[in-house]
Design a protein around this motif. Structure first.
Motif, mmCIF file in Angstrom:
data_model
loop_
_atom_site.group_PDB
_atom_site.id
_atom_site.type_symbol
_atom_site.label_atom_id
_atom_site.label_comp_id
_atom_site.label_asym_id
_atom_site.label_seq_id
_atom_site.Cartn_x
_atom_site.Cartn_y
_atom_site.Cartn_z
ATOM 1 N N VAL A 12 0.851 -1.190 0.000
ATOM 2 C CA VAL A 12 0.000 0.000 0.000
ATOM 3 C C VAL A 12 0.884 1.236 0.000
ATOM 4 C CG1 VAL A 12 -1.829 1.266 1.176
ATOM 5 C CG2 VAL A 12 -1.805 -1.240 1.259
ATOM 6 N N VAL A 13 0.776 2.038 -1.046
ATOM 7 C CA VAL A 13 1.574 3.259 -1.137
ATOM 8 C C VAL A 13 1.113 4.229 -0.055
ATOM 9 C CG1 VAL A 13 2.203 5.214 -2.598
ATOM 10 C CG2 VAL A 13 1.887 2.946 -3.620
ATOM 11 N N GLY A 14 2.038 4.613 0.815
ATOM 12 C CA GLY A 14 1.700 5.487 1.931
ATOM 13 C C GLY A 14 1.370 4.752 3.212
ATOM 14 N N GLY A 15 1.295 3.413 3.144
ATOM 15 C CA GLY A 15 1.027 2.614 4.330
ATOM 16 C C GLY A 15 -0.451 2.338 4.539
ATOM 17 N N GLY A 16 -0.760 1.467 5.475
ATOM 18 C CA GLY A 16 -2.143 1.112 5.781
ATOM 19 C C GLY A 16 -2.466 -0.287 5.301
ATOM 20 N N ASN A 17 -3.725 -0.700 5.537
ATOM 21 C CA ASN A 17 -4.139 -2.061 5.167
ATOM 22 C C ASN A 17 -5.202 -2.053 4.084
ATOM 23 O OD1 ASN A 17 -6.290 -1.109 6.670
ATOM 24 N ND2 ASN A 17 -6.676 -3.064 7.681
ATOM 25 N N ASP A 18 -5.257 -0.985 3.273
ATOM 26 C CA ASP A 18 -6.174 -0.971 2.140
ATOM 27 C C ASP A 18 -5.936 -2.215 1.292
ATOM 28 O OD1 ASP A 18 -5.760 1.767 3.102
ATOM 29 O OD2 ASP A 18 -7.120 2.331 1.491
ATOM 30 N N GLY A 19 -6.988 -2.767 0.755
ATOM 31 C CA GLY A 19 -6.858 -3.958 -0.065
ATOM 32 C C GLY A 19 -7.051 -5.242 0.698
ATOM 33 N N HIS A 20 -7.401 -5.142 1.993
ATOM 34 C CA HIS A 20 -7.587 -6.367 2.772
ATOM 35 C C HIS A 20 -8.782 -7.171 2.281
ATOM 36 C CE1 HIS A 20 -11.151 -4.930 4.953
ATOM 37 N NE2 HIS A 20 -10.548 -3.768 5.016
ATOM 38 N N TYR A 21 -9.652 -6.546 1.474
ATOM 39 C CA TYR A 21 -10.818 -7.250 0.939
ATOM 40 C C TYR A 21 -10.440 -8.208 -0.188
ATOM 41 C CZ TYR A 21 -10.367 -3.604 -2.628
ATOM 42 O OH TYR A 21 -9.883 -2.758 -3.596
ATOM 43 N N GLU A 196 -13.116 -1.697 0.836
ATOM 44 C CA GLU A 196 -12.540 -2.019 2.144
ATOM 45 C C GLU A 196 -13.457 -1.608 3.295
ATOM 46 O OE1 GLU A 196 -10.708 2.025 1.058
ATOM 47 O OE2 GLU A 196 -11.386 0.201 0.060
ATOM 48 N N TRP A 197 -14.461 -0.763 3.018
ATOM 49 C CA TRP A 197 -15.420 -0.363 4.047
ATOM 50 C C TRP A 197 -16.645 -1.268 4.080
ATOM 51 C CZ3 TRP A 197 -15.672 5.666 3.038
ATOM 52 C CH2 TRP A 197 -14.405 6.214 3.322
ATOM 53 N N MET A 198 -16.753 -2.168 3.129
ATOM 54 C CA MET A 198 -17.923 -3.024 3.032
ATOM 55 C C MET A 198 -17.675 -4.351 3.749
ATOM 56 S SD MET A 198 -19.838 -1.028 1.175
ATOM 57 C CE MET A 198 -21.166 -2.021 0.467
ATOM 58 N N SER A 199 -18.756 -5.061 4.021
ATOM 59 C CA SER A 199 -18.629 -6.383 4.635
ATOM 60 C C SER A 199 -17.837 -7.321 3.729
ATOM 61 C CB SER A 199 -20.022 -6.976 4.884
ATOM 62 O OG SER A 199 -19.940 -8.355 5.172
ATOM 63 N N THR A 200 -17.006 -8.139 4.345
ATOM 64 C CA THR A 200 -16.193 -9.088 3.590
ATOM 65 C C THR A 200 -17.057 -10.009 2.730
ATOM 66 O OG1 THR A 200 -14.550 -9.065 5.363
ATOM 67 C CG2 THR A 200 -14.436 -10.901 3.801
ATOM 68 N N GLY A 204 -20.712 -6.944 -3.337
ATOM 69 C CA GLY A 204 -19.680 -6.158 -4.000
ATOM 70 C C GLY A 204 -18.309 -6.788 -3.871
ATOM 71 N N ASN A 205 -17.967 -7.241 -2.665
ATOM 72 C CA ASN A 205 -16.668 -7.864 -2.457
ATOM 73 C C ASN A 205 -16.564 -9.204 -3.178
ATOM 74 O OD1 ASN A 205 -15.141 -6.004 -1.029
ATOM 75 N ND2 ASN A 205 -16.060 -6.551 0.932
ATOM 76 N N GLU A 206 -17.670 -9.934 -3.221
ATOM 77 C CA GLU A 206 -17.660 -11.187 -3.976
ATOM 78 C C GLU A 206 -17.432 -10.915 -5.452
ATOM 79 O OE1 GLU A 206 -17.703 -14.313 -2.883
ATOM 80 O OE2 GLU A 206 -17.695 -13.557 -0.829
ATOM 81 N N PHE A 207 -18.080 -9.883 -5.974
ATOM 82 C CA PHE A 207 -17.937 -9.556 -7.397
ATOM 83 C C PHE A 207 -16.519 -9.111 -7.732
ATOM 84 C CE2 PHE A 207 -17.711 -6.108 -10.525
ATOM 85 C CZ PHE A 207 -18.015 -6.829 -11.671
ATOM 86 N N ILE A 208 -15.958 -8.183 -6.932
ATOM 87 C CA ILE A 208 -14.645 -7.640 -7.284
ATOM 88 C C ILE A 208 -13.569 -8.714 -7.158
ATOM 89 C CG2 ILE A 208 -13.908 -6.748 -5.023
ATOM 90 C CD1 ILE A 208 -13.595 -4.989 -8.454
ATOM 91 N N ASN A 209 -13.701 -9.616 -6.182
ATOM 92 C CA ASN A 209 -12.734 -10.705 -6.061
ATOM 93 C C ASN A 209 -12.834 -11.669 -7.239
ATOM 94 O OD1 ASN A 209 -10.948 -11.001 -3.488
ATOM 95 N ND2 ASN A 209 -12.844 -10.039 -2.777
ATOM 96 N N LYS A 210 -14.038 -11.925 -7.704
ATOM 97 C CA LYS A 210 -14.233 -12.783 -8.869
ATOM 98 C C LYS A 210 -13.605 -12.142 -10.099
ATOM 99 C CE LYS A 210 -17.972 -14.956 -11.587
ATOM 100 N NZ LYS A 210 -17.927 -14.137 -12.819
ATOM 101 N N PHE A 211 -13.798 -10.820 -10.265
ATOM 102 C CA PHE A 211 -13.232 -10.133 -11.417
ATOM 103 C C PHE A 211 -11.714 -10.147 -11.370
ATOM 104 C CE2 PHE A 211 -11.634 -6.594 -13.849
ATOM 105 C CZ PHE A 211 -12.332 -6.714 -15.046
#
Length: 217
Positions: A12-21, A196-200, A204-211
């Motif tokens: 993560v550029v700048g730090g943090g845990n963005d992308g944990h989804y 990253e703000w949505m439920s795991t 939406g998270n199911e769709f983006i992970n599939k894509f």
């Protein structure tokens, strides 16, 4: 890149845990060992990056942050890493791929998104600017998901409402407001909202992970 049986590493550029989804991933503090480079949300970017002058709605930006993130983008691109951006990050990726930004929109908070597969998912919104890939050749981007013209204003650099080309309209003549865009030539996935703000386990998270699994890795 193909790592079906080991976890992909996210920097993560700048730090943090963005992308944990993103499933089957772990975070790393080392850019060189990353499979995925993630750009976070935040303030506006300098409109000069996408060849526009700021309108009266465009807020303060950090030239230092812009320069730092553009350098990381160029390095990730040269090393053929998968690049993902959320909110401001997605807007930066759009600009770096030759697209534009709509400098001010009236996008509501929670709303439904339509995918290229014809499914729907709910998404949040914290942006007053919007990714705009429609100036690019159609082969340079894929509109992965969109909303059906929820905003009542789309203000450009001249403080006037933007007129949209036919390619940007759906069958009802409404502007397809981009939510997720895939730039295949650069392996950039630009995301307007915050998965990253949505439920795991949300749609939406199911769709983006599939894509990501089927198209990006």
């Amino acid at each position: 890149m193909s790592k079906q049986h080991s976890k992909l590493k996210v920097y993560v550029v700048g730090g943090g845990n963005d992308g944990h989804y993103i499933k089957n991933t772990t975070h790393t503090r080392l850019f060189d060992e990353a499979d995925i480079v993630m750009f976070r949300g935040g303030a506006d970017i300098n409109p000069d990056i996408y060849a526009q002058k700021p309108n009266r709605h465009t807020g303060y930006w950090s030239d230092e942050r812009d320069a730092m993130e553009m350098n990381y983008f160029k390095q990730a691109l040269s090393e053929k890493k998968l690049i993902i951006g959320n909110c401001r990050g997605g807007q930066l990726l759009t600009a770096m791929n030759g697209g534009k930004l709509i400098q001010h929109v009236s996008h509501p908070g929670h709303h439904m998104c339509t995918t290229f597969e014809g499914t729907e998912y709910e998404m949040n919104s914290m942006h007053h600017q919007m990714m705009y890939p429609y100036n690019l050749p159609p082969e340079d981007y894929q509109l992965v998901s969109w909303t059906e013209q929820l905003s009542y204003c789309h203000i450009g650099e001249d403080d006037q409402q933007i007129e949209f080309p036919k390619i940007a309209l759906d069958e009802k003549g409404l502007f397809k407001e981009p939510e997720v865009i895939w730039y295949p030539k650069t392996r950039c996935l630009a995301i307007q909202g915050h998965f990253e703000w949505m439920s795991t386990f949300c749609d939406g998270n199911e769709f983006i992970n599939k894509f990501i699994k089927e198209n990006c890795l």
